[in-house]
Design an enzyme around this catalytic site. Structure first.
Site, PDB file in Angstrom:
ATOM      1  N   THR A 371       0.915  -1.122   0.000  1.00  0.00           N
ATOM      2  CA  THR A 371       0.000   0.000   0.000  1.00  0.00           C
ATOM      3  C   THR A 371       0.945   1.159   0.000  1.00  0.00           C
ATOM      4  O   THR A 371       2.126   0.979   0.229  1.00  0.00           O
ATOM      5  CB  THR A 371      -0.817  -0.047   1.305  1.00  0.00           C
ATOM      6  OG1 THR A 371      -1.572  -1.232   1.271  1.00  0.00           O
ATOM      7  CG2 THR A 371      -1.715   1.157   1.492  1.00  0.00           C
ATOM      8  N   ASN A 391      -3.568  -3.651  -2.393  1.00  0.00           N
ATOM      9  CA  ASN A 391      -3.552  -4.652  -1.331  1.00  0.00           C
ATOM     10  C   ASN A 391      -2.163  -5.267  -1.238  1.00  0.00           C
ATOM     11  O   ASN A 391      -1.284  -4.714  -0.624  1.00  0.00           O
ATOM     12  CB  ASN A 391      -4.643  -5.714  -1.482  1.00  0.00           C
ATOM     13  CG  ASN A 391      -4.792  -6.516  -0.195  1.00  0.00           C
ATOM     14  OD1 ASN A 391      -4.438  -6.012   0.879  1.00  0.00           O
ATOM     15  ND2 ASN A 391      -5.284  -7.733  -0.260  1.00  0.00           N
ATOM     16  N   ASP A 413      -9.406  -8.642   1.387  1.00  0.00           N
ATOM     17  CA  ASP A 413      -9.660  -7.876   2.622  1.00  0.00           C
ATOM     18  C   ASP A 413     -11.051  -8.157   3.187  1.00  0.00           C
ATOM     19  O   ASP A 413     -11.353  -7.780   4.315  1.00  0.00           O
ATOM     20  CB  ASP A 413      -9.492  -6.370   2.375  1.00  0.00           C
ATOM     21  CG  ASP A 413      -8.066  -5.905   2.631  1.00  0.00           C
ATOM     22  OD1 ASP A 413      -7.263  -6.699   3.149  1.00  0.00           O
ATOM     23  OD2 ASP A 413      -7.758  -4.742   2.322  1.00  0.00           O
ATOM     24  N   SER A 442     -10.947  -2.025   5.503  1.00  0.00           N
ATOM     25  CA  SER A 442      -9.550  -1.641   5.349  1.00  0.00           C
ATOM     26  C   SER A 442      -8.937  -1.307   6.711  1.00  0.00           C
ATOM     27  O   SER A 442      -9.656  -1.081   7.682  1.00  0.00           O
ATOM     28  CB  SER A 442      -9.483  -0.412   4.443  1.00  0.00           C
ATOM     29  OG  SER A 442      -8.183   0.117   4.415  1.00  0.00           O
TER      30      SER A 442
END
Ligand code: DON
Length: 560
Positions: A371, A391, A413, A442
């Site tokens: 990220t 991701n 996720d 997230s």
């Protein structure tokens, strides 16, 4: 006479030189106008060029984010998603959610076999792992609403970097080489990342430049409709992916109210659902505010004990109660309330640990990896905190054929099955189950902090489930321990996420003796590689700005 006055001058000169070297080393340089801190110097420089030519912080953040899609393809992206938290000089605050969504053909059990077992790697690699990308829509939304410059001008920097190419650094060469096998497995003709790279090689990305040109010419329609959209759907068909033209056309970023907390008199402004990051950060700070951390010392056993026990409770609530609040009634107000933090930590006794198996989610009314983060701040008081992700490193490893960009693997996720950990070892339940159109939970934590209502800190990080604890510890290092921004960010960290019930410590966090003491309290400990890469900018009391790009990465804070 002459030689007598020379001595002090030489001494002053030496002193200045020494200060300069020390500052350069610790990167505690202060700038009068603005700072952009990102994972790549070329991208930070794009932001600075935009600011110098009269753009505002959002113009700079968007330009830097598009540049990262070119020069930091491990995580910078147009095929992923993210969040922006911004505050303008007049005190206006908002957040933009451009998280990916689950395709309309997705189903709760899409990654399970007929016996209900998770099919290995289906949610992490290849075409079925991608959510509908949100970055282009989100960045352009931010630019149109809060920027001042034209789309064409902002995109021109990224286009030039893609078209003319740039010299890649060791980190990128190494990263590409490590994933050659997957790139070659999932990609057909556009094997741009399939070959072996060396640092300093020139990377030209013609397909990506053309895609960026379509976006520059046609705005969001240049990505979500027409040529590029057709290429994404054609790519999907090659690998059993399910993203459709309708899915792309219907993707919408959402502007959301920021969530807020306080910590020892500072205001925390951060990202709410569908990220758990801001909620967990405020929840953790609410618990920790009740302790005198400074007197415990950063490497004190009690400090590690309090933080680890707080982390366990917060991450267990994350697993049960946090998800996309448009789909699941996430009890945000309660989770970020001071009273709930107190209640939840009431069974904590200093010097003792409760095993994770005995910590259940609270009693609430039900309702290197990759990220990248960039921070922008200027002396007028405009602050932008932007975290974006594919991701995993290079996302799904699928490059859209002919369009030159990588698709995310964000579907992982979601909680693909209750209790089964994702690639970050995080578990989840119904709150974060897959549903068409839903956003996966997230941990990204783009955050702004004010002191006495004035800009104080812009901060955020990559790091999967460890983002929250990395941002937390950097904040505590500055507020509680009075460390400089560089030292606060560079300092060793530790992490606990409830499950697995392991206290994970960076190599140099504590001594062997302290590890023994932690074991005596009952912690299972594990030394882990350095984690997260914080990008932070601090407003100094004299109004100047100091930025710092984590020593763990190869980014740079650039200012003027
Ligand atoms: O949104 C999230 O929480 C994850 N997809 C972030 C992934 C990440 O930070 C990986 N980077 N190191």
């Amino acid at each position: 006479m002459e030689h007598v006055s020379l001595k002090p001058r030489i001494l002053i000169l030496l002193f200045c030189l020494l200060t300069l070297i020390t500052n350069l080393y610790s990167q505690n340089i202060s700038y009068n106008n603005a700072v952009v801190s990102s994972a790549n110097e070329l991208a930070s420089e794009v932001g600075i060029k935009i600011l110098k030519s009269g753009g505002n912080a959002i113009d700079a953040a968007v330009g830097t984010a598009f540049a990262l899609a070119v020069v930091y393809p491990q995580a910078g992206n147009i095929g992923g998603g993210g969040f922006i938290v911004l505050r303008s000089e007049n005190g206006f605050e908002t957040s933009i959610d451009f998280r990916e969504t689950a395709p309309s053909l997705s189903t709760k059990n899409m990654y399970l076999d007929k016996d209900g077992n998770v099919i290995s790697e289906l949610s992490t690699t290849g075409h079925l792992a991608s959510g509908i990308p949100g970055s282009v829509a989100g960045l352009l939304y931010a630019l149109e609403k809060y920027g001042t410059k034209s789309r064409e001008e902002i995109l021109s920097y990224a286009i030039e970097l893609a078209e003319k190419g740039f010299r890649i650094n060791y980190e990128l060469a190494n990263s590409i080489n490590n994933h050659r096998k997957e790139f070659n497995l999932f990609n057909g003709s556009s094997k741009i990342f399939g070959r072996k790279f060396r640092s300093d090689d020139l990377l030209i990305q013609t397909d990506l430049a053309n895609t960026l040109k379509e976006i520059s010419a046609n705005g969001r329609d240049g990505f979500y409709k027409g040529n590029v959209a057709d290429k994404i759907v054609a790519e999907m068909k090659k690998g059993y992916g399910i993203i459709s033209l309708n899915d792309l056309e219907n993707y919408k970023p959402v502007e959301r109210k920021v969530i807020k907390g306080t910590y020892r008199g500072y205001d925390i402004i951060t990202m709410g659902s569908p990220s758990s990051g801001g909620t967990c950060l405020i929840y953790l700070l609410n618990i920790l505010e009740n302790f005198d951390l400074k007197s415990m010392g950063r490497a004190g056993i009690h400090f590690v004990n309090v933080l680890a026990e707080a982390m366990k409770r917060v991450y267990s609530d994350r697993s049960e109660y946090m998800g996309d609040k448009d789909f699941y009634n996430m009890p945000v107000d309660k989770l970020i309330s001071k009273s709930y933090a107190k209640e939840r930590f009431s069974n904590f006794i200093l010097g003792e640990m409760i095993p994770s198996s005995e910590i259940k989610p609270g009693n609430l009314n039900k309702e290197s990896p990759q990220t990248t983060h960039l921070s922008v701040a200027d002396s007028k008081g405009d602050m932008v905190s932007l975290t974006t992700t594919l991701n995993d490193v290079f996302g799904s490893k699928v490059v859209v054929d002919g369009a030159g960009f990588i698709l995310n693997n964000e579907m992982d996720d979601f909680s693909v099955k209750p209790g089964v950990p994702n690639i970050y070892g995080l578990v989840g339940n119904e709150a974060n189950a897959i549903a068409p159109g839903k956003r996966m939970l997230s941990s990204m934590t783009p955050t702004l902090i004010l002191k006495e209502n004035k800009p104080f800190l812009v901060i955020g990080s990559p790091g999967g489930g460890k983002i929250i604890t990395a941002v937390l510890q950097s904040i505590i290092n500055i507020i509680d321990f009075g460390m400089s921004v560089a030292d606060a960010v560079n300092a060793p960290r530790f992490h606990h996420q409830w499950l697995p019930d392991i206290l994970q410590l960076e190599n140099s966090y504590v001594s062997n003796i302290q590890i023994r003491e932690l074991k005596e309290i009952g912690y299972s400990t594990k030394i882990i590689p350095d984690f997260a890469r914080v990008e932070a900018i601090l407003y100094n009391p004299d109004g100047t700005l100091t930025g710092h790009s984590d020593r763990r990465g190869s980014g740079k804070a650039v200012g003027f």
